[in-house]
Every structure is written in structure tokens, then in C-alpha cells.
Write an enzyme that holds these catalytic residues in place. Sequence first.
Site, mmCIF file in Angstrom:
data_model
loop_
_atom_site.group_PDB
_atom_site.id
_atom_site.type_symbol
_atom_site.label_atom_id
_atom_site.label_comp_id
_atom_site.label_asym_id
_atom_site.label_seq_id
_atom_site.Cartn_x
_atom_site.Cartn_y
_atom_site.Cartn_z
ATOM 1 C CE1 TYR A 29 -3.015 -3.057 0.367
ATOM 2 C CE2 TYR A 29 -3.136 -2.679 2.730
ATOM 3 C CZ TYR A 29 -3.479 -3.415 1.617
ATOM 4 O OH TYR A 29 -4.291 -4.513 1.751
ATOM 5 C CG HIS A 33 -0.817 -8.855 0.364
ATOM 6 N ND1 HIS A 33 -0.396 -7.541 0.275
ATOM 7 C CD2 HIS A 33 -2.134 -8.842 0.063
ATOM 8 C CE1 HIS A 33 -1.418 -6.767 -0.047
ATOM 9 N NE2 HIS A 33 -2.485 -7.548 -0.201
#
Length: 316
Positions: free
Chosen positions: A58, A142
Site C-alpha cells: 500500500y 498477501h
Amino acid sequence: MQTREIRAGGGALDLTEIGFGAAGLGNLYQAIDDDTSRATVEAAWDGGIRYFDTAPHYGLGLSERRLGAGLAGRPREEFVVSTKVGRLLVPRVPPLPQDDEMFEVAGDLTRTWGFDRDSVRRSLASSLDRLGLAHVDIALVHDPDVSDVPDALAQAVTALLELREEGAVRAVGVGTNDTATAIEALQRYDIDTVMLAGRYTVLRQDGFDQVSAAAGTRRVVLAGVFNSGILARDTVPEQATFDYEPAAAEVLDRARAMAGTATAHGATLPQLAVEYPLRRPEVASVVLGMQTADEVRANVELLHRPKFSAWPELGL
């Protein structure tokens, strides 16, 4: 705000029913400044949110840095942080003026897949540096399903289980947009939870009963319950996104019908989007992306509205 337990190795962690999704702090789709970021985290804290989720992905680490700054000085035992492994941040040569993903940040770094033991450990150590924390509570693999790395899931989960055994993290799991990956991870490994995004919402219920069965007594975390935007407003606009693509006409019609039913019963479409997954006792928390203090306050308020009672009218 009420909390629900997830398993954490031999113990447990309490997650608030709404979790703070920190992708927006990494300038997702649009840039914000540091003051806005701080105010957003402060509003989350004031609203009772104590579970915060981030990732190196992010904003090329910006989300982790800003989240750490926003939580600095707060009692560490009072909040839960999850971050993710699987993407390493390395210098980009030559750098780009801007990141080539959906974050408005400089392109001086790039992401490389890293699911092996050494990469997982290096990733977590870097995350701790950016967050300014001695430990994270939950570490998630992830997106192993979208990588091109053979045995990505097995490699990274094995590495995280070792870290949990060492006490470096309290809980481990997998973060994915793929139901089959969540089911496989829960069936094959002694993980504590999964974070499943965009697959159990009022508009789609992709195999969630199978996820629940695979989880057994373990609770799961859900994200993406607004399906990338179509469920985020009281009324559905002429054009809206569903799973990050333009929504098809039939999906728009379904969402508008739900919004009408919600209004007729004194509720809103975003309220339904948040309340629906929390009806399942096996759901520990619903993680909502938030980029401004106003968004935080609007999301927290959804939990304080009178409960929607007309689920049968929606066939749910």
C-alpha cells in the site's frame, strides 16, 4: 465498539467489529497529506476502532509509515495491527515519476515477489521499521494466488508459522481475494485466520459456507464488503464499480433494489454492506478502507444505527 476473538497460536486476540483498512493512507487512487492521515487515524481511535490493517504494497510502504505515526504514543496493548508478507520493496532503477500501480506515490521503489523464508523475515523486519513497532500482532501472506511463484502459499505460511512459534508474531494467516485459496490455506495449515476480500457481500456469497467449514472453530476477517464502491453510497450512481470493474447493468439493478429496500426500512445500503457479514458469528471483523476522518465517522456510525430487519425481502 464490540470486539470478537480470533485464535492467536495458543491464545487469542480481540478485533473490533470494524477494522481500519489503511490502503488509503498509502495514497490509494488519490494523494492525501500527512495531516489528513493523522486526523484519519485519530478519528478511528476516537470512534473505538482498535484493529488496523496495512501492507508494504500500500503506497510502497507509505501506509505503514503513516499508520505507525498515527498510532505512536498510544498504549500498545490496546490495539491490534496486521500487516502482510509476499511483496518486497526494492529500489527501482531507473525510478519512475509515479508508481505504476494505483497509488499516487513516487516510483523510486518497486515490488518483487518474495515468499521464501528469508524474504518473509526481511519483509516483516522492514514493516516493523516503517511502523515503528516492536511487533505486529497478525502477519498475513498477501495474494499468493496472483503471484507467479511456485508453492508461494506453502513457502510463506511455513515461514510465518515458524515466526509464530518463535513468538515474533501472535497470529498468522492469508490475505486473498480468492475463495479457493482461503479454503486451501485453512484446510492444509494450522493458521489462525484468513482475510477474504470482496467474496462475501450482499451482492455475492462465493463459497463462504465452504470457507466457514474449513475454518472450523477459527474466525475469519472480511474486507472489500463495498465491492470496490457500488455499495458505498446510499444511492447507486449511473456508473459504479463492482470488483474494480464497471458494474454490469444487472448488478446495478440489484444494488439499486437493495438500496430501495434499505430506505423503505429506515436503513442505508452501506449499512447493509457492513451489517450483513457481521451477522455471521464466524466473522471476527469487517475491514473498511478509510482515507479521511469524515469517512471514518460515517463508517463507525453504521454500527450504531437500528439493525436492519428485512433480510428475507432481499433473499438473504
